[in-house]
Each structure stands twice: as structure tokens, then as C-alpha cells.
Design a protein around this motif. Structure first.
Motif, short mmCIF file in Angstrom:
data_model
loop_
_atom_site.label_atom_id
_atom_site.label_comp_id
_atom_site.label_asym_id
_atom_site.label_seq_id
_atom_site.Cartn_x
_atom_site.Cartn_y
_atom_site.Cartn_z
N GLN B 39 0.85 -1.19 0.00
CA GLN B 39 0.00 0.00 0.00
C GLN B 39 0.89 1.24 0.00
O GLN B 39 1.39 1.67 1.04
N ARG B 43 -2.54 4.97 -1.32
CA ARG B 43 -3.44 4.09 -0.56
C ARG B 43 -4.04 2.93 -1.36
O ARG B 43 -4.78 2.13 -0.82
N GLN B 44 -3.69 2.82 -2.63
CA GLN B 44 -4.14 1.67 -3.41
C GLN B 44 -3.53 0.40 -2.85
O GLN B 44 -2.35 0.35 -2.52
N MET B 45 -4.32 -0.65 -2.72
CA MET B 45 -3.83 -1.96 -2.27
C MET B 45 -3.42 -2.77 -3.49
O MET B 45 -4.27 -3.07 -4.35
#
Lengths: 113, 115
Positions: B39, B43-45
Motif C-alpha cells: 500500500q 493508498r491503493q492496495m
């Protein structure tokens, strides 16, 4: 061409309000999820749906109500928002039980003031 | 209940060096899957790597590899030739195969990459 899209990306609202977060996936997955990431970055599952059927409902206040109109969409409605609801909410999807992994949306940062 | 433990809240590595992030898990299942997610500040997983418990061979994805020790319930991530873009939170995660299975995450390790 976003695989899992959530709207809105940011949400600032007052205590006591009701708000919704929408999620859509175009991957052809049959299972969708809502996760909450708190201020310490801990990720915890809230709900999961498989083909519109509720599969997992963790110990979440009943102010949170998910709705899945079809297997490509999973929305989250929150009533009577509280300060403690401030977090990042992630939608995710997978094929079946997710043994190949989940695909996550970019998250919705909810701030309750 | 399955638990995932990451005992290193923060790690630092110099660019081009190698770093290993630790993860242990607890389960009574024999068939399960383990993952590492990244991450970044966006904040993208992002799924980094996946391991099937029934496979003894350790998974590798370019500069990322795992050391899977099933008996010890250990699943560490090795990042070789670290790059500035590797700076992120890294989460170890576990899922089993049942209908109500879910991806359970560890508490994460923040990786800093220095010049």
C-alpha cells in the motif's frame, strides 16, 4: 478501465448524517467485500457478498447496511454517522472465495466532524 | 480463528540493497493461501505475491520472493535490489478455502527506502 471503482474518494460529513459509498467492479468477479482501515492502518473485513447473497457480516454496528443490487455492485450505507466511523473504507472483489487474491478499489476516506 | 502477525512495524533499506519482511500466521487448516500486499501513499492496495500452502516451492515475482516455512507457519517477503518506489506499507494476508473465508491481514510493516 478501472477494475474496482469506488465513489466518492473523499467524504467529509457531520455527525448524525447518513451517507453512502458506491462500488462497482468490471472484472466479472462474483464476490465483493467491504473493509475498514483504521487510523493505525489495520484492515478489517466488514461484509462480503457472493452473487448478491450476504456471506460474511462481521460485528459491525447495524448503522452500516450493505446492499448488492447485482454481482457487479456493492454499496455501503451508513446511518447516524459517529466520529469513530472516520476511516478509509475499501471495496474489493474476487472470484469465488478469493484464493487468487482480492482486487481492491482505491478507497474512500470518510471524515466525520 | 486465524491470526496474522507482523512483528516489524517499520523497516528501512538502502536503495539497491535487500530487505526481508517477516510474517507469521496461526491456523488449523491444511489448505490455505498467503499473500503480500503493498500500500503506497496513494493508498491503493496492490497484490505483490501469492503462495499456495500445498506448494513447497517458494513463489517469486521479479524482485520479490517469499520464504514459506509451513511447519513454522512463517511467510517472509524478500525484496531484492530495493527501489525508491518500493517505499510503502506491506501487509501479509491469509485466506482459507471455505465458503465464508475472508482475507485476514497483519498489522503491516512500513518500509522506508533511503538513497
Amino acid at each position: 478501465d478501472t477494475a474496482v471503482s469506488q465513489t466518492p474518494k473523499y467524504l467529509v460529513t457531520q455527525m448524525g448524517n447518513d451517507k453512502s459509498i458506491k462500488c462497482e467492479q468490471n472484472l466479472g468477479h462474483d464476490t465483493m467485500y467491504w473493509y475498514k482501515q483504521d487510523s493505525k492502518k489495520f484492515l478489517k473485513i466488514m461484509f462480503s457478498y457472493n452473487n448478491k447473497e450476504l456471506i460474511i457480516n462481521e460485528t459491525v454496528p447495524n448503522r452500516f447496511s450493505p446492499k448488492s443490487p447485482d454481482k457487479a455492485h456493492l454499496n455501503l450505507h451508513i446511518n447516524s454517522l459517529e466520529l469513530g466511523d472516520s476511516a478509509v473504507y475499501f471495496c474489493a472483489s474476487s472470484l469465488g472465495t478469493g484464493t487468487r487474491g482480492y482486487t481492491f478499489g482505491s478507497g474512500t476516506r470518510l471524515t466525520v466532524v | 480463528a486465524q491470526t496474522v502477525t507482523q512483528s516489524q512495524p517499520e523497516m528501512s533499506v538502502q536503495e539497491a540493497e535487500t530487505v526481508t519482511l517477516s510474517c507469521t500466521y496461526d491456523t488449523s487448516e491444511s489448505d490455505y493461501y498467503l499473500f503480500w500486499y503493498k500500500q503506497p501513499p496513494s493508498r491503493q492496495m496492490i497484490l505483490v505475491i501469492r503462495q499456495e500452502a500445498y506448494k513447497q516451492q517458494n513463489a517469486t515475482e521479479n524482485r520479490f520472493s517469499v520464504n514459506f516455512q509451513k511447519a513454522a507457519k512463517s511467510f517472509s517477503l524478500k525484496i531484492s535490489d530495493s527501489q525508491l518506489g518500493d517505499a510503502a506499507m506491506y501487509f501479509c494476508a491469509y485466506t482459507s478455502t471455505g465458503t465464508a473465508s475472508k482475507l485476514t491481514f497483519g498489522t503491516g510493516t512500513r518500509l522506508q527506502v533511503t538513497l
